[in-house]
Motif scaffolding. Structure first.
Motif, PDB file in Angstrom:
ATOM      1  N   PRO A 305       0.808  -1.220   0.000  1.00 20.66           N
ATOM      2  CA  PRO A 305       0.000   0.000   0.000  1.00 20.66           C
ATOM      3  C   PRO A 305       0.843   1.273   0.000  1.00 20.66           C
ATOM      4  CG  PRO A 305      -0.744  -1.527   1.707  1.00 20.66           C
ATOM      5  CD  PRO A 305       0.557  -2.053   1.185  1.00 20.66           C
ATOM      6  N   HIS A 306       2.073   1.170   0.514  1.00 20.86           N
ATOM      7  CA  HIS A 306       2.981   2.321   0.594  1.00 20.86           C
ATOM      8  C   HIS A 306       4.294   1.937  -0.085  1.00 20.86           C
ATOM      9  CE1 HIS A 306       0.324   2.241   4.209  1.00 20.86           C
ATOM     10  NE2 HIS A 306       0.031   3.438   3.742  1.00 20.86           N
ATOM     11  N   PRO A 307       4.296   1.851  -1.404  1.00 25.59           N
ATOM     12  CA  PRO A 307       5.455   1.317  -2.140  1.00 25.59           C
ATOM     13  C   PRO A 307       6.720   2.144  -2.027  1.00 25.59           C
ATOM     14  CG  PRO A 307       3.843   2.290  -3.643  1.00 25.59           C
ATOM     15  CD  PRO A 307       3.184   2.223  -2.302  1.00 25.59           C
ATOM     16  N   ALA A 308       6.595   3.468  -1.923  1.00 27.18           N
ATOM     17  CA  ALA A 308       7.800   4.293  -1.789  1.00 27.18           C
ATOM     18  C   ALA A 308       8.427   4.106  -0.410  1.00 27.18           C
ATOM     19  CB  ALA A 308       7.462   5.761  -2.038  1.00 27.18           C
ATOM     20  N   ALA A 309       7.598   4.103   0.627  1.00 22.69           N
ATOM     21  CA  ALA A 309       8.103   3.898   1.989  1.00 22.69           C
ATOM     22  C   ALA A 309       8.724   2.511   2.123  1.00 22.69           C
ATOM     23  CB  ALA A 309       6.978   4.079   2.998  1.00 22.69           C
ATOM     24  N   ALA A 310       8.119   1.529   1.452  1.00 16.62           N
ATOM     25  CA  ALA A 310       8.655   0.171   1.499  1.00 16.62           C
ATOM     26  C   ALA A 310      10.066   0.128   0.920  1.00 16.62           C
ATOM     27  CB  ALA A 310       7.742  -0.770   0.723  1.00 16.62           C
ATOM     28  N   ARG A 311      10.273   0.808  -0.190  1.00 17.02           N
ATOM     29  CA  ARG A 311      11.588   0.809  -0.832  1.00 17.02           C
ATOM     30  C   ARG A 311      12.592   1.649  -0.050  1.00 17.02           C
ATOM     31  NH1 ARG A 311       7.813  -0.784  -3.918  1.00 17.02           N
ATOM     32  NH2 ARG A 311       8.150  -1.976  -5.842  1.00 17.02           N
ATOM     33  N   LEU A 312      12.140   2.744   0.537  1.00 15.25           N
ATOM     34  CA  LEU A 312      13.037   3.560   1.354  1.00 15.25           C
ATOM     35  C   LEU A 312      13.466   2.793   2.600  1.00 15.25           C
ATOM     36  CD1 LEU A 312      14.411   6.297   1.706  1.00 15.25           C
ATOM     37  CD2 LEU A 312      12.363   7.078   2.950  1.00 15.25           C
ATOM     38  N   TRP A 313      12.572   2.021   3.167  1.00 12.01           N
ATOM     39  CA  TRP A 313      12.891   1.175   4.319  1.00 12.01           C
ATOM     40  C   TRP A 313      14.032   0.215   3.978  1.00 12.01           C
ATOM     41  CZ3 TRP A 313      12.386   0.366   9.389  1.00 12.01           C
ATOM     42  CH2 TRP A 313      12.397  -0.932   9.917  1.00 12.01           C
ATOM     43  N   GLN A 314      13.966  -0.398   2.814  1.00  8.30           N
ATOM     44  CA  GLN A 314      15.030  -1.309   2.412  1.00  8.30           C
ATOM     45  C   GLN A 314      16.355  -0.572   2.239  1.00  8.30           C
ATOM     46  OE1 GLN A 314      14.405  -4.261   2.776  1.00  8.30           O
ATOM     47  NE2 GLN A 314      12.231  -4.562   2.410  1.00  8.30           N
ATOM     48  N   GLU A 315      16.308   0.614   1.659  1.00  7.44           N
ATOM     49  CA  GLU A 315      17.538   1.398   1.500  1.00  7.44           C
ATOM     50  C   GLU A 315      18.151   1.696   2.866  1.00  7.44           C
ATOM     51  OE1 GLU A 315      19.051   1.847  -1.216  1.00  7.44           O
ATOM     52  OE2 GLU A 315      17.542   1.652  -2.795  1.00  7.44           O
ATOM     53  N   TYR A 316      17.312   1.983   3.839  1.00  3.63           N
ATOM     54  CA  TYR A 316      17.802   2.280   5.186  1.00  3.63           C
ATOM     55  C   TYR A 316      18.434   1.039   5.821  1.00  3.63           C
ATOM     56  CZ  TYR A 316      17.820   3.761  10.096  1.00  3.63           C
ATOM     57  OH  TYR A 316      18.202   4.073  11.377  1.00  3.63           O
ATOM     58  N   LEU A 317      17.765  -0.100   5.685  1.00  7.88           N
ATOM     59  CA  LEU A 317      18.272  -1.331   6.287  1.00  7.88           C
ATOM     60  C   LEU A 317      19.623  -1.741   5.719  1.00  7.88           C
ATOM     61  CD1 LEU A 317      15.062  -3.559   6.463  1.00  7.88           C
ATOM     62  CD2 LEU A 317      16.079  -2.156   8.272  1.00  7.88           C
ATOM     63  N   TYR A 318      19.851  -1.448   4.447  1.00  7.23           N
ATOM     64  CA  TYR A 318      21.094  -1.860   3.799  1.00  7.23           C
ATOM     65  C   TYR A 318      22.124  -0.732   3.712  1.00  7.23           C
ATOM     66  CZ  TYR A 318      18.904  -6.281   2.992  1.00  7.23           C
ATOM     67  OH  TYR A 318      18.293  -7.504   3.211  1.00  7.23           O
ATOM     68  N   SER A 319      21.880   0.337   4.440  1.00  5.38           N
ATOM     69  CA  SER A 319      22.890   1.380   4.619  1.00  5.38           C
ATOM     70  C   SER A 319      23.812   0.950   5.752  1.00  5.38           C
ATOM     71  CB  SER A 319      22.230   2.711   4.972  1.00  5.38           C
ATOM     72  OG  SER A 319      21.616   2.635   6.264  1.00  5.38           O
ATOM     73  N   ALA A 320      24.951   1.594   5.890  1.00  5.27           N
ATOM     74  CA  ALA A 320      25.860   1.265   6.988  1.00  5.27           C
ATOM     75  C   ALA A 320      25.179   1.484   8.328  1.00  5.27           C
ATOM     76  CB  ALA A 320      27.131   2.113   6.883  1.00  5.27           C
ATOM     77  N   GLU A 321      24.342   2.520   8.410  1.00  5.44           N
ATOM     78  CA  GLU A 321      23.626   2.798   9.661  1.00  5.44           C
ATOM     79  C   GLU A 321      22.714   1.637  10.036  1.00  5.44           C
ATOM     80  OE1 GLU A 321      20.333   6.006  11.436  1.00  5.44           O
ATOM     81  OE2 GLU A 321      21.451   6.473   9.617  1.00  5.44           O
ATOM     82  N   GLY A 322      21.913   1.178   9.100  1.00  5.57           N
ATOM     83  CA  GLY A 322      20.999   0.081   9.387  1.00  5.57           C
ATOM     84  C   GLY A 322      21.726  -1.220   9.699  1.00  5.57           C
ATOM     85  N   GLN A 323      22.739  -1.550   8.926  1.00  8.77           N
ATOM     86  CA  GLN A 323      23.482  -2.781   9.137  1.00  8.77           C
ATOM     87  C   GLN A 323      24.181  -2.805  10.493  1.00  8.77           C
ATOM     88  OE1 GLN A 323      24.335  -5.527   6.313  1.00  8.77           O
ATOM     89  NE2 GLN A 323      22.193  -4.862   6.293  1.00  8.77           N
ATOM     90  N   ASN A 324      24.741  -1.659  10.904  1.00  3.95           N
ATOM     91  CA  ASN A 324      25.406  -1.598  12.211  1.00  3.95           C
ATOM     92  C   ASN A 324      24.418  -1.684  13.362  1.00  3.95           C
ATOM     93  OD1 ASN A 324      28.259  -1.515  11.846  1.00  3.95           O
ATOM     94  ND2 ASN A 324      28.110   0.579  11.063  1.00  3.95           N
ATOM     95  N   LEU A 325      23.188  -1.238  13.151  1.00  2.44           N
ATOM     96  CA  LEU A 325      22.182  -1.363  14.205  1.00  2.44           C
ATOM     97  C   LEU A 325      21.840  -2.835  14.435  1.00  2.44           C
ATOM     98  CD1 LEU A 325      19.839   1.676  13.458  1.00  2.44           C
ATOM     99  CD2 LEU A 325      21.264   1.326  15.489  1.00  2.44           C
ATOM    100  N   TRP A 326      21.764  -3.620  13.369  1.00  2.00           N
ATOM    101  CA  TRP A 326      21.582  -5.063  13.562  1.00  2.00           C
ATOM    102  C   TRP A 326      22.773  -5.657  14.297  1.00  2.00           C
ATOM    103  CZ3 TRP A 326      19.342  -5.468   8.046  1.00  2.00           C
ATOM    104  CH2 TRP A 326      17.949  -5.651   8.107  1.00  2.00           C
ATOM    105  N   LEU A 327      23.971  -5.220  13.933  1.00  2.15           N
ATOM    106  CA  LEU A 327      25.179  -5.724  14.568  1.00  2.15           C
ATOM    107  C   LEU A 327      25.166  -5.434  16.068  1.00  2.15           C
ATOM    108  CD1 LEU A 327      27.927  -7.089  14.160  1.00  2.15           C
ATOM    109  CD2 LEU A 327      28.882  -4.841  13.618  1.00  2.15           C
ATOM    110  N   LYS A 328      24.658  -4.275  16.445  1.00  2.00           N
ATOM    111  CA  LYS A 328      24.570  -3.943  17.872  1.00  2.00           C
ATOM    112  C   LYS A 328      23.574  -4.832  18.601  1.00  2.00           C
ATOM    113  CE  LYS A 328      26.006   0.896  17.446  1.00  2.00           C
ATOM    114  NZ  LYS A 328      25.598   2.322  17.555  1.00  2.00           N
TER     115      LYS A 328
END
Length: 385
Positions: A305-328
């Motif tokens: 229903p929110h295709p742009a937000a869905a794609r932006l979410w993925q970009e965030y998760l696969y940024s260094a910021e998102g990846q390091n948050l999983w690492l923490k």
């Protein structure tokens, strides 16, 4: 050492080896709310560039204003910090439905709510479930900016799914309630653990429980091609009274209902931190006789229903910021190798990962599908009675 792909390691001592794992109401969906002036539609965009760039994607996502996620507990791999970080950065409200749901629950929500505004936008799935969703034609092809850095074998070539974070199956144990904590699958069969051994979910629905059965198979002369010994193992646990059907959660651990929990190492390690202030001495061990690692996978609902937000979410998760948050959150991000090379890896967080020796290997798609079929047909029988 072995690995598989569900749900809802400093390997060998060096980060280079660690990096080997690097596992509301009903209604019609919005129409063209994320279409640019020149006719580009977020719902069909296969990359940020395809939509006109990241800035255009951010603008469209903010216009949508909402992201609907499902089956994502805040205490799972540091997801609470990830959710908060995304909202703070973009001002987009996240609705997190059924946080304790399973991977199969996510797929069911996609299929049953097609065309509805309350359908989930994105999915976090055990990889065997991601494969199933792709086979059913439920997922949108999309390649994040860092797609090329995701190792081969950890992504669908079309971008229908791509692995995100992983870990090893571990044994968590309440050392205040259990006199001697088990450290191997063989130990779990001992009579002193009567009624104490639990899984985090049902393996026909849950990626984490699926991983637990696969690890048990590897510990009992099984293989990626043969998960039956894992079913037989849990059948023995049930027969001797050690297995409890109570699905382990932080709440059941605190109550003493599941003093021994077979679960991902990043969850058990996170619980150990969480429980300290509550008087629970939670010990975490990766069993040497059944080392099994797995990644979870990200995917976008084809009818989000929110295709742009869905794609932006993925970009965030696969940024260094998102990846390091999983690492923490003690989870091993899939981009760990490339981040180490780029100097963007949080080395302090990486140093806190549970220690494991050896390099993980992963089952093929065919092996995962076969294992899932075997579990679907045999689990209930194995633990009945």
């Amino acid at each position: 050492m072995t690995v598989s792909p569900p749900r809802n390691a400093v390997l060998g001592g060096s980060l280079a080896v660690v990096a080997a794992l690097a596992l509301s109401a009903c209604g019609a969906a919005p129409t063209n709310s994320s279409t640019t002036a020149d006719g580009k539609n977020a719902a069909t965009a296969t990359s940020a560039a395809d939509f006109g760039g990241v800035d255009a994607l951010v603008k469209a996502a903010k216009k949508e204003g909402t992201l609907h996620i499902i089956a994502v507990p805040r205490d799972w791999a540091n997801y609470g910090a990830i959710i908060d970080g995304f909202t703070k950065k973009y001002g987009i409200k996240i609705t997190d439905e059924n946080p304790d749901g399973s991977s199969q629950d996510e797929i069911n929500a996609v299929t049953s709510r097609k065309g509805q505004n309350r359908a989930p936008d994105v999915l976090d799935l055990g990889s065997s479930f991601a494969l199933s969703a792709a086979q059913q034609g439920l997922l949108a092809p999309y390649k994040v900016a860092s797609f090329d850095q995701i190792p081969e074998g950890q992504k669908d070539p079309k971008g229908q799914w791509f692995n995100d974070y992983g870990g090893y199956i571990s044994i968590g144990c309440d050392a205040k309630r259990v006199k001697t904590c088990p450290t191997t699958f063989a130990d779990l069969l001992k009579p002193q653990y009567k009624g104490q051994v639990a899984l985090n979910g049902n393996p026909t629905k849950s990626g984490s429980a699926f991983g637990g059965v696969y690890a048990a198979a590897l510990a009992n002369k099984g293989s990626f091609d043969d998960i039956q010994p894992g079913l037989d193992f849990f059948g023995k646990l049930k027969k001797n009274g050690n297995y409890t059907p109570v699905e382990s959660t932080p709440a059941t651990v605190e109550k003493g209902e599941t003093p021994i929990s077979i679960d991902w190492d990043y969850l058990n390690a996170g619980y150990a931190d969480e429980f300290k202030s509550k008087g629970v001495d939670w010990k975490v061990t990766i069993p040497t006789d059944g080392q099994y690692a797995q990644y979870y996978s990200q995917a976008i609902n084809k009818d989000a229903p929110h295709p742009a937000a869905a794609r932006l979410w993925q970009e965030y998760l696969y940024s260094a910021e998102g990846q390091n948050l999983w690492l923490k959150g003690y989870a091993r991000p899939v981009l760990m190798t490339s981040m180490e090379s780029a100097g963007t890896l949080d080395k302090t967080a990486a140093a806190k990962l549970p220690q494991v020796t050896g390099t993980p290997s992963f089952p093929t798609e065919a092996q995962q599908s076969k294992a899932k079929t075997v579990i679907a047909s045999g689990w209930a029988k194995a633990v009945s009675g």
